[in-house]
Design a protein around this motif. Structure first.
Motif, PDB file in Angstrom:
ATOM      1  N   ARG A  73      21.497 -21.792 -10.933  1.00  0.00           N
ATOM      2  CA  ARG A  73      22.399 -22.524 -10.033  1.00  0.00           C
ATOM      3  C   ARG A  73      23.237 -23.533 -10.816  1.00  0.00           C
ATOM      4  NH1 ARG A  73      19.309 -26.744  -6.909  1.00  0.00           N
ATOM      5  NH2 ARG A  73      19.522 -27.614  -8.980  1.00  0.00           N
ATOM      6  N   ASP A  74      22.614 -24.268 -11.736  1.00  0.00           N
ATOM      7  CA  ASP A  74      23.337 -25.267 -12.513  1.00  0.00           C
ATOM      8  C   ASP A  74      24.374 -24.632 -13.430  1.00  0.00           C
ATOM      9  OD1 ASP A  74      21.771 -27.131 -11.224  1.00  0.00           O
ATOM     10  OD2 ASP A  74      20.475 -27.534 -12.951  1.00  0.00           O
ATOM     11  N   LEU A  96      12.676 -23.074  -2.155  1.00  0.00           N
ATOM     12  CA  LEU A  96      11.780 -24.206  -2.445  1.00  0.00           C
ATOM     13  C   LEU A  96      10.463 -24.080  -1.685  1.00  0.00           C
ATOM     14  CD1 LEU A  96      14.180 -27.285  -2.414  1.00  0.00           C
ATOM     15  CD2 LEU A  96      13.062 -26.249  -4.394  1.00  0.00           C
ATOM     16  N   ARG A 111      24.361 -21.195   0.076  1.00  0.00           N
ATOM     17  CA  ARG A 111      23.425 -21.403  -1.031  1.00  0.00           C
ATOM     18  C   ARG A 111      22.488 -22.573  -0.734  1.00  0.00           C
ATOM     19  NH1 ARG A 111      26.745 -22.125  -5.863  1.00  0.00           N
ATOM     20  NH2 ARG A 111      26.980 -24.242  -5.129  1.00  0.00           N
ATOM     21  N   THR A 112      22.991 -23.613  -0.121  1.00  0.00           N
ATOM     22  CA  THR A 112      22.166 -24.765   0.223  1.00  0.00           C
ATOM     23  C   THR A 112      21.061 -24.374   1.194  1.00  0.00           C
ATOM     24  OG1 THR A 112      24.013 -26.258  -0.145  1.00  0.00           O
ATOM     25  CG2 THR A 112      22.215 -27.076   1.232  1.00  0.00           C
ATOM     26  N   ALA A 155      16.967 -22.987 -10.396  1.00  0.00           N
ATOM     27  CA  ALA A 155      17.755 -24.209 -10.591  1.00  0.00           C
ATOM     28  C   ALA A 155      18.624 -24.094 -11.844  1.00  0.00           C
ATOM     29  CB  ALA A 155      16.836 -25.421 -10.682  1.00  0.00           C
ATOM     30  N   TRP A 198      18.488 -22.105  -0.555  1.00  0.00           N
ATOM     31  CA  TRP A 198      17.745 -22.896  -1.540  1.00  0.00           C
ATOM     32  C   TRP A 198      16.487 -23.485  -0.903  1.00  0.00           C
ATOM     33  CZ3 TRP A 198      16.815 -23.699  -6.394  1.00  0.00           C
ATOM     34  CH2 TRP A 198      16.279 -24.895  -6.844  1.00  0.00           C
ATOM     35  N   TYR A 243      16.010 -16.046 -14.198  1.00  0.00           N
ATOM     36  CA  TYR A 243      15.609 -16.066 -12.784  1.00  0.00           C
ATOM     37  C   TYR A 243      14.928 -14.748 -12.400  1.00  0.00           C
ATOM     38  CZ  TYR A 243      15.938 -15.865  -7.720  1.00  0.00           C
ATOM     39  OH  TYR A 243      15.633 -15.718  -6.396  1.00  0.00           O
ATOM     40  N   TRP A 271      27.187 -23.787 -11.269  1.00  0.00           N
ATOM     41  CA  TRP A 271      27.907 -25.013 -10.896  1.00  0.00           C
ATOM     42  C   TRP A 271      28.909 -25.404 -11.980  1.00  0.00           C
ATOM     43  CZ3 TRP A 271      23.471 -28.561  -8.756  1.00  0.00           C
ATOM     44  CH2 TRP A 271      23.353 -28.347  -7.383  1.00  0.00           C
ATOM     45  N   VAL A 274      11.365 -21.264  -9.157  1.00  0.00           N
ATOM     46  CA  VAL A 274      12.244 -22.330  -8.662  1.00  0.00           C
ATOM     47  C   VAL A 274      12.968 -23.000  -9.833  1.00  0.00           C
ATOM     48  CG1 VAL A 274      12.296 -24.577  -7.505  1.00  0.00           C
ATOM     49  CG2 VAL A 274      10.954 -22.707  -6.527  1.00  0.00           C
ATOM     50  N   LEU A 275      12.258 -23.234 -10.934  1.00  0.00           N
ATOM     51  CA  LEU A 275      12.900 -23.830 -12.108  1.00  0.00           C
ATOM     52  C   LEU A 275      13.975 -22.904 -12.683  1.00  0.00           C
ATOM     53  CD1 LEU A 275       9.796 -25.423 -13.877  1.00  0.00           C
ATOM     54  CD2 LEU A 275      11.606 -26.602 -12.590  1.00  0.00           C
TER      55      LEU A 275
END
Length: 194
Positions: A118-119, A103, A95-96, A115, A99, A152, A122, A111-112
């Motif tokens: 993703r959050d 970006l 995922r990193t 995020a 990402w 998304y 998390w 992108v927002l």
């Protein structure tokens, strides 16, 4: 001199025609180049959006399996904690990487929205890892993940110019989670997705 003056309009016509052809060809080539660049970047943007969604969905699926015991009636197949933690670590690394592509290629609204999704995942991962205490009812947290996913996909589809109506799943997933047996026929939702 008289011959030159009589031929001057024809020479000017040839000169203007040549310059017009050069200008028109240049503009057409520039427009063609821009179109090809737009198609090229749209393809790469689509790939970045899809890769990110796959990476997040992988993390989500593992976290759901790790928290299956917290959701009575869950259809997720429970997973051993150690195996789950290892899979979460792998999916986090993936995922990193994706990402960064997002970006680079994504527009700001996508992108927002990414995020936010993703959050939300998390938070579920933190629960799966035992970092936070399990709430009495996990459904609100799952609703948040599903709504963020819908956001998304809405943003990504808008960014890519995809038409065709809504593909949102959170309402149908909420119904399935609430134990309603009727899920709209046109929905692709499975209770396992919750």
């Amino acid at each position: 001199m008289g011959t030159f003056l009589t031929q001057l309009p024809a020479l000017l016509g040839v000169l203007v025609g040549t310059l017009g052809t050069i200008l028109a060809t240049s503009l057409a080539d520039r427009a063609r180049w821009r179109r090809s660049q737009n198609v090229r970047w749209d393809e790469r943007r689509l790939d970045a959006y899809v890769e990110f969604a796959h990476a997040l969905k992988e993390s989500h699926a593992v976290a759901l399996r790790m928290t299956a015991h917290l959701r009575p009636g869950s259809h997720s197949h429970p997973i051993d904690r150690e195996e789950g933690l290892a899979r979460l670590a792998e999916s986090d690394a993936r995922r990193t990487i994706v990402w960064e592509n997002l970006l680079l290629l994504g527009d700001e609204p996508t992108v927002l929205a990414a995020a936010a999704w993703r959050d939300a995942i998390w938070q579920l991962e933190r629960l799966a890892r035992g970092i936070v205490e399990a709430p009495e009812d996990i459904s609100a947290q799952l609703d948040g993940v599903n709504e963020a996913r819908d956001g998304y996909y809405r943003a990504a589809r808008r960014s890519l110019g995809v038409r065709g109506g809504s593909v949102e799943q959170s309402a149908a997933l909420r119904q399935a989670l609430a134990g309603r047996t009727t899920v709209p026929a046109e929905s692709t939702v499975r209770v396992d997705d919750v």
